[in-house]
Design a protein around this motif. Structure first.
Motif, PDB file in Angstrom:
ATOM      1  N   UNK A   1      45.116  44.326  45.553  1.00 60.34           N
ATOM      2  CA  UNK A   1      43.703  44.532  45.222  1.00 60.34           C
ATOM      3  C   UNK A   1      43.222  43.470  44.244  1.00 60.34           C
ATOM      4  N   UNK A   2      44.030  43.185  43.222  1.00 59.62           N
ATOM      5  CA  UNK A   2      43.630  42.185  42.231  1.00 59.62           C
ATOM      6  C   UNK A   2      43.494  40.807  42.858  1.00 59.62           C
ATOM      7  N   UNK A   3      44.390  40.475  43.793  1.00 62.03           N
ATOM      8  CA  UNK A   3      44.313  39.165  44.461  1.00 62.03           C
ATOM      9  C   UNK A   3      43.069  39.059  45.334  1.00 62.03           C
ATOM     10  N   UNK A   4      42.694  40.148  45.979  1.00 60.64           N
ATOM     11  CA  UNK A   4      41.463  40.155  46.778  1.00 60.64           C
ATOM     12  C   UNK A   4      40.245  39.926  45.881  1.00 60.64           C
ATOM     13  N   UNK A   5      40.233  40.579  44.714  1.00 61.38           N
ATOM     14  CA  UNK A   5      39.124  40.393  43.776  1.00 61.38           C
ATOM     15  C   UNK A   5      39.060  38.954  43.278  1.00 61.38           C
ATOM     16  N   UNK A   6      40.210  38.373  42.978  1.00 67.83           N
ATOM     17  CA  UNK A   6      40.233  36.977  42.560  1.00 67.83           C
ATOM     18  C   UNK A   6      39.681  36.072  43.651  1.00 67.83           C
ATOM     19  N   UNK A   7      40.036  36.353  44.879  1.00 65.90           N
ATOM     20  CA  UNK A   7      39.559  35.538  46.005  1.00 65.90           C
ATOM     21  C   UNK A   7      38.048  35.590  46.112  1.00 65.90           C
ATOM     22  N   UNK A   8      37.483  36.773  45.924  1.00 67.62           N
ATOM     23  CA  UNK A   8      36.029  36.935  46.009  1.00 67.62           C
ATOM     24  C   UNK A   8      35.328  36.256  44.844  1.00 67.62           C
ATOM     25  N   UNK A   9      35.812  36.505  43.629  1.00 68.47           N
ATOM     26  CA  UNK A   9      35.145  35.985  42.438  1.00 68.47           C
ATOM     27  C   UNK A   9      35.288  34.478  42.319  1.00 68.47           C
TER      28      UNK A   9
ATOM     29  N   UNK B   1      43.687  41.982  35.505  1.00 71.66           N
ATOM     30  CA  UNK B   1      43.581  41.449  36.858  1.00 71.66           C
ATOM     31  C   UNK B   1      42.612  42.216  37.743  1.00 71.66           C
ATOM     32  N   UNK B   2      42.066  43.301  37.230  1.00 68.89           N
ATOM     33  CA  UNK B   2      41.047  44.028  38.001  1.00 68.89           C
ATOM     34  C   UNK B   2      39.761  44.151  37.181  1.00 68.89           C
ATOM     35  N   UNK B   3      39.822  44.820  36.026  1.00 74.78           N
ATOM     36  CA  UNK B   3      38.635  44.942  35.179  1.00 74.78           C
ATOM     37  C   UNK B   3      38.188  43.577  34.673  1.00 74.78           C
ATOM     38  N   UNK B   4      39.128  42.789  34.181  1.00 75.27           N
ATOM     39  CA  UNK B   4      38.801  41.484  33.618  1.00 75.27           C
ATOM     40  C   UNK B   4      38.196  40.545  34.650  1.00 75.27           C
ATOM     41  N   UNK B   5      38.748  40.563  35.852  1.00 77.46           N
ATOM     42  CA  UNK B   5      38.261  39.625  36.863  1.00 77.46           C
ATOM     43  C   UNK B   5      36.837  39.965  37.286  1.00 77.46           C
ATOM     44  N   UNK B   6      36.460  41.243  37.201  1.00 78.73           N
ATOM     45  CA  UNK B   6      35.094  41.627  37.527  1.00 78.73           C
ATOM     46  C   UNK B   6      34.105  41.114  36.480  1.00 78.73           C
ATOM     47  N   UNK B   7      34.591  40.938  35.242  1.00 76.50           N
ATOM     48  CA  UNK B   7      33.747  40.388  34.180  1.00 76.50           C
ATOM     49  C   UNK B   7      33.841  38.865  34.089  1.00 76.50           C
ATOM     50  N   UNK B   8      34.869  38.325  34.696  1.00 81.61           N
ATOM     51  CA  UNK B   8      35.170  36.920  34.508  1.00 81.61           C
ATOM     52  C   UNK B   8      34.078  36.001  35.022  1.00 81.61           C
ATOM     53  N   UNK B   9      33.558  36.277  36.202  1.00 80.79           N
ATOM     54  CA  UNK B   9      32.579  35.387  36.822  1.00 80.79           C
ATOM     55  C   UNK B   9      31.322  35.273  35.952  1.00 80.79           C
ATOM     56  N   UNK B  10      30.855  36.382  35.425  1.00 81.18           N
ATOM     57  CA  UNK B  10      29.651  36.363  34.597  1.00 81.18           C
ATOM     58  C   UNK B  10      29.913  35.745  33.235  1.00 81.18           C
ATOM     59  N   UNK B  11      31.171  35.762  32.788  1.00 77.89           N
ATOM     60  CA  UNK B  11      31.460  35.294  31.441  1.00 77.89           C
ATOM     61  C   UNK B  11      32.031  33.908  31.347  1.00 77.89           C
ATOM     62  N   UNK B  12      32.201  33.217  32.461  1.00 79.21           N
ATOM     63  CA  UNK B  12      32.859  31.926  32.415  1.00 79.21           C
ATOM     64  C   UNK B  12      32.117  30.906  31.554  1.00 79.21           C
ATOM     65  N   UNK B  13      30.831  30.855  31.670  1.00 73.56           N
ATOM     66  CA  UNK B  13      30.059  29.845  30.957  1.00 73.56           C
ATOM     67  C   UNK B  13      29.302  30.431  29.771  1.00 73.56           C
ATOM     68  N   UNK B  14      29.626  31.666  29.411  1.00 76.17           N
ATOM     69  CA  UNK B  14      28.932  32.295  28.302  1.00 76.17           C
ATOM     70  C   UNK B  14      29.905  32.565  27.164  1.00 76.17           C
ATOM     71  N   UNK B  15      29.381  32.639  25.977  1.00 77.90           N
ATOM     72  CA  UNK B  15      30.210  32.939  24.817  1.00 77.90           C
ATOM     73  C   UNK B  15      29.587  34.116  24.081  1.00 77.90           C
ATOM     74  N   UNK B  16      29.794  34.235  22.793  1.00 82.10           N
ATOM     75  CA  UNK B  16      29.203  35.343  22.074  1.00 82.10           C
ATOM     76  C   UNK B  16      29.792  36.671  22.481  1.00 82.10           C
ATOM     77  N   UNK B  17      28.923  37.643  22.828  1.00 80.96           N
ATOM     78  CA  UNK B  17      29.370  39.004  23.115  1.00 80.96           C
ATOM     79  C   UNK B  17      30.288  39.045  24.331  1.00 80.96           C
TER      80      UNK B  17
END
Length: 254
Positions: A90-98, A167-183
């Motif tokens: 499941x985590x690998x599928x999410x990584x593939x999508x994100x 690998x599941x919760x973090x990856x769902x937040x990863x795409x939105x947070x890649x270029x952002x800092x702060x909160x």
């Protein structure tokens, strides 16, 4: 050849003096059950997975009951290992999508995580704990030792929350947070701290629950180190998710 687990003595503990032959047979029997899905108790394995998040002590109480009835601390049912592999998928599928990986990159990423991270690295970490606990945390008056397969089970228990958080919760937040800092960076890096904290706490419980160990509180010490790294990451604006993104991309594209 991985170190074999020690069989249980008459008092319900693991004796050094007993022969390792029966333990080898138990390990072989465990491996043979990996493809017998009808004989696996997936419902009980799912119960253990849930309680590793909400009440991990109950899981190790069950290990204690298991040692009294089965005369070994390690699991004899590979259902938990199989369900953990499903979480990896499941985590690998999410990584593939994100990360928008190609199909061949998805396959390569799955092989890396499933074979290296989930199996080979797990065996290495379990072996390290197996050696250190038997060498430094076993009560000197006891002839009992920790089974290697129990160390492997303890690692799998601790790795599950780590996997879900990073690998599941973090990856769902990863795409939105890649270029952002702060909160976003604060939340993302905090998840890493929580994941590592969970890992060492559940590992500590696994060895603390054994009746022939002591000084297992030392297993919790790395949490302090990761807390310091977390603070430094905020000071120097180090985004763990971005580092993970670069690492995963490099691993599947080189």
């Amino acid at each position: 050849m991985l170190p074999v687990s020690s069989p249980t003595s008459a008092n319900g503990r693991l004796s050094r003096k007993d022969s390792g032959m029966s333990s080898s047979k138990q390990t072989w029997k465990f491996l043979r059950r990996l493809y017998k899905f009808k004989h696996m108790d997936f419902e009980f394995a799912a119960w253990q997975m849930l309680y590793l998040f909400i009440a991990p002590r109950k899981v190790y109480k069950n290990f204690h009951y298991h040692s009294q009835t089965k005369h070994q601390w390690a699991r004899d049912d590979p259902a938990f290992l199989v369900l953990g592999a499903a979480c990896v998928l499941v985590s690998c599928v999410l990584y593939t999508i994100v990360l928008k990986l190609a199909f061949h990159e998805f396959i390569l990423h799955l092989v890396w995580v499933l074979v290296f991270d989930y199996i080979i690295l797990a065996c290495a970490i379990a072996t390290a704990f197996w050696f250190c606990v038997n060498k430094f945390m076993r009560r000197p008056e006891s002839d009992a030792t920790v089974e290697w397969r129990y160390s492997f089970d303890v690692h799998l228990n601790a790795f599950l929350p780590f996997l879900v958080i990073l690998h599941i919760v973090q990856v769902l937040l990863m795409h939105a947070g890649l270029e952002q800092f702060g909160f976003v960076r604060l939340l993302s890096n905090a998840l890493w701290l929580v994941a590592f904290g969970y890992y060492f706490y559940i590992t500590f419980l696994g060895y603390f629950s054994l009746p022939f160990t002591h000084r297992t509180v030392a297993i919790l010490y790395p949490i302090g180190l990761f807390a310091i790294i977390f603070v430094l990451s905020l000071v120097f604006e180090w985004h763990f998710s971005k580092t993970l993104h670069v690492f995963v991309t490099y691993r599947v594209r080189t």
